[in-house]
Scaffold this active site. Structure first.
Site, PDB file in Angstrom:
ATOM      1  N   GLU A  36      -3.190  -3.022  -1.215  1.00  0.00           N
ATOM      2  CA  GLU A  36      -1.861  -2.782  -1.288  1.00  0.00           C
ATOM      3  C   GLU A  36      -1.168  -2.161   0.078  1.00  0.00           C
ATOM      4  OE1 GLU A  36      -2.079   0.149  -4.239  1.00  0.00           O
ATOM      5  OE2 GLU A  36      -2.441  -1.450  -5.852  1.00  0.00           O
ATOM      6  N   THR A  37      -1.840  -2.079   1.096  1.00  0.00           N
ATOM      7  CA  THR A  37      -1.209  -1.259   2.190  1.00  0.00           C
ATOM      8  C   THR A  37      -1.521  -2.477   3.386  1.00  0.00           C
ATOM      9  OG1 THR A  37      -2.061   0.551   1.552  1.00  0.00           O
ATOM     10  CG2 THR A  37      -1.657   0.598   3.773  1.00  0.00           C
ATOM     11  N   VAL A  38      -0.156  -2.294   4.284  1.00  0.00           N
ATOM     12  CA  VAL A  38      -0.248  -2.956   5.433  1.00  0.00           C
ATOM     13  C   VAL A  38       0.098  -2.151   6.536  1.00  0.00           C
ATOM     14  CG1 VAL A  38       1.022  -4.750   6.595  1.00  0.00           C
ATOM     15  CG2 VAL A  38       0.535  -4.960   4.323  1.00  0.00           C
ATOM     16  N   SER A  55       2.927   0.780   1.739  1.00  0.00           N
ATOM     17  CA  SER A  55       1.955   0.695   0.600  1.00  0.00           C
ATOM     18  C   SER A  55       2.577   0.273  -0.608  1.00  0.00           C
ATOM     19  CB  SER A  55       1.070   1.788   0.835  1.00  0.00           C
ATOM     20  OG  SER A  55       0.055   1.489  -0.449  1.00  0.00           O
TER      21      SER A  55
END
Length: 152
Positions: A36-38, A55
């Site tokens: 869910e995180t970039v 996120s």
């Protein structure tokens, strides 16, 4: 200062008992299948930098989609507390623990690196390990990020 000494790192490494390590800590099928995180970083030709992490957390984040944007807003503030006395309470002169931690390293007042790691509650120690890989082991940023990490 002792924590930064190679002799201290060697003593800590010698205390690890490989025979006590778990062969399969998570077990089959229990590892996350999605993220869910970039994280991204960019530095322009003039030395201006951006270290950015986002996120969504808990699936769809806040559930709010800015009009015309096509993405949900994050809700990583979910771990903060307004309960007085809670260790992660939002209050004056406190620094509540958070896992959205973009990083920049300066040396002599100049930008030396723009970096970050993904990994939820592992991020603070992940940052330390990436920095140690670059500063003590001479790794370039990609090698420092790719190197195995410990999670305590």
């Amino acid at each position: 200062a002792e924590l930064l000494q190679p002799s201290h790192a060697s003593a800590c490494a010698a205390a690890i008992d490989a025979s006590a390590a778990m062969a399969d800590a998570a077990g089959p099928g229990s590892l996350p299948t999605a993220s869910e995180t970039v994280y991204l970083t960019a530095i322009d030709g003039e030395g201006n930098a951006c270290s950015f992490i986002n996120s969504n957390y808990m699936g769809f984040g806040s559930g709010l989609v800015p009009l015309g944007c096509g993405f949900t807003l994050q809700n990583r503030g979910a771990n903060f507390s307004l309960q007085p006395g809670h260790p992660n309470v939002l209050a004056p002169r406190k620094r509540p623990y958070h896992t959205i931690i973009p990083g920049m390293l300066t040396k002599s007042g100049e930008l030396a690196a723009s970096f970050g790691v993904m990994g939820g509650f592992m991020q603070p120690q992940g940052h330390v390990q990436v920095l140690l890989n670059m500063l003590m082991h001479g790794m370039d940023p990609q090698a420092a990020l790719d190197a195995p990490r410990l999670c305590l």
